[in-house]
Design a protein around this motif. Structure first.
Motif, PDB file in Angstrom:
ATOM      1  N   ILE A   4       6.936   9.045   1.022  1.00 42.05           N
ATOM      2  CA  ILE A   4       5.882   8.445   1.845  1.00 42.05           C
ATOM      3  C   ILE A   4       6.286   7.012   2.165  1.00 42.05           C
ATOM      4  N   LEU A  90      -2.943   1.423  -0.347  1.00 42.37           N
ATOM      5  CA  LEU A  90      -2.027   2.484  -0.753  1.00 42.37           C
ATOM      6  C   LEU A  90      -2.346   3.771  -0.015  1.00 42.37           C
ATOM      7  N   PHE A 104       2.169   8.562  -4.035  1.00 42.33           N
ATOM      8  CA  PHE A 104       1.794   7.330  -3.364  1.00 42.33           C
ATOM      9  C   PHE A 104       2.957   6.712  -2.600  1.00 42.33           C
ATOM     10  N   GLY A 105       2.604   6.000  -1.527  1.00 43.66           N
ATOM     11  CA  GLY A 105       3.553   5.127  -0.850  1.00 43.66           C
ATOM     12  C   GLY A 105       3.661   3.819  -1.609  1.00 43.66           C
ATOM     13  N   SER A 106       4.504   2.914  -1.103  1.00 45.26           N
ATOM     14  CA  SER A 106       4.764   1.665  -1.814  1.00 45.26           C
ATOM     15  C   SER A 106       3.767   0.564  -1.477  1.00 45.26           C
TER      16      SER A 106
END
Lengths: 113, 113
Positions: A4, A90, A104-106
């Motif tokens: 992601i 997020l 999750f993305g960063s």
């Protein structure tokens, strides 16, 4: 490399301005989510989408809008109606049949100028 | 919907000692309880989870226990190391047919050398 991707990493908003946070995934996940993280407040759900062209409000949707025109993309717009937008945002996704397992993305740190 | 309470908000332990973080939930129908670890400036990552049909699950130095009657679950970390320093979040399904997770407010675990 599957995952992601959130962009930008840092974003600044002027008063009265709308800003859009990008979230793209190549995991072929059906569901996507936006969470807001404030220090000491945990993660709070803004919006989520189970399928293309459909999305649901979370616990703190006021002042935010989303779209889901493609399976891979779930952008979040922080509107001028959101009076306290400074937070870490997020994006997450999950696979059909395992909705609870979030990837999750960063994250994007949004600050107000 | 689900309400997840997490304690303590900050936990400081000596390196090599054990750490325990506790969470309670409100919806007796909840059946999945994950724990996420978030290092400073990074994305939350799933470290262990448990379903309601088991009382305990272990993975090397970490374990999760679940007491369905009392509606609480705990994360146990043994032989703590510096790399265990992070914020830990417990979570549960939101209930009411919604997707995603409801998170606790987080525990900042500090490992003292």
């Amino acid at each position: 490399d599957g995952g992601i991707t959130q962009s930008p990493k840092y974003l600044f908003r002027k008063e009265g301005q709308n800003v859009t946070l990008s979230c793209e995934q190549n995991l072929n996940h059906d569901a996507m989510y936006w969470y807001r993280q404030d220090p000491g407040q945990g993660l709070r759900l803004i919006y989520y989408s189970q399928i293309v062209n459909d999305f649901q409000k979370g616990d703190i949707a006021e002042g935010y809008s989303v779209s889901r025109e493609k399976k891979e993309s779930f952008p979040l717009t922080v509107t001028s109606a959101q009076k306290n937008p400074t937070a870490f945002y997020l994006c997450a996704s999950s696979i059909a049949g395992l909705r609870e397992k979030l990837f999750f993305g960063s994250g994007t740190q949004l600050s107000v100028l | 919907g689900e309400n997840v309470e997490q304690h303590p908000s900050t936990l400081s332990v000596q390196e090599g000692d054990s750490a325990v973080i506790k969470c309670t939930y409100s919806d007796s129908a909840s059946n999945y309880f994950p724990w996420y670890k978030q290092e400073l400036g990074k994305r939350p990552q799933l470290i262990i989870d448990i379903r309601s049909n088991v009382g305990e699950k272990k993975d090397q130095r970490i374990a999760v226990t679940l007491n369905k009657t009392a509606k609480h679950f705990s994360l146990h970390i043994t032989e703590t190391q510096p790399e265990d320093s992070a914020v830990y979040f417990c979570a549960a399904p939101p209930g009411g047919g919604a997707d995603g997770l409801t998170f606790g407010k987080g525990t900042h675990l500090i490992i003292q050398p």
